[in-house]
Design a protein around this motif. Sequence first.
Motif: not given
Length: 149
Positions: A25-37
């Motif tokens: 759920x923290x992936x949007x903090x460093x993955x461009x284009x990922x809005x939500x997990x």
Amino acid sequence: MSQVEESIEVGVPVRTTYNQWTQFETFPEFMEGVERVEQRTDTLTHWVTTVNGAKREFDAEITEQIPDERVAWTTVSGEARQAGVVTFHRLDDTTTKVMLQMDFDPEGLAETVGDKLGFVRRQVSGDLKRFKVFIENRGSETGAWRGQV
């Protein structure tokens, strides 16, 4: 199917690196284009992404997870088709090599052209660099899941 392989060395111990990677759920903090997990179960995640203006939603299943070693996944529903594995390699007490391998199926002309031009490879490389900055600046993980799949 197309493939991408990228790796990076991060300046934190393998346990810290792995623990942070399990916090999807923290992936949007460093993955461009990922809005939500959303972590729906121990092995099922729901993703919302926007890449080049195209919004996608899909579910991914964790197919293998071994603490401090690897996390493998495959999409099981939705618009994206991909599978991959992230492995964690202890280089010394304070350095870890993160290696990501992913197979994906570009959809449509724009994605196919973007893939041929190296867009996905650059995206993955940038995401790994942002992960490095994220975890090194924190110095510790935001949480952990130490279960095995």
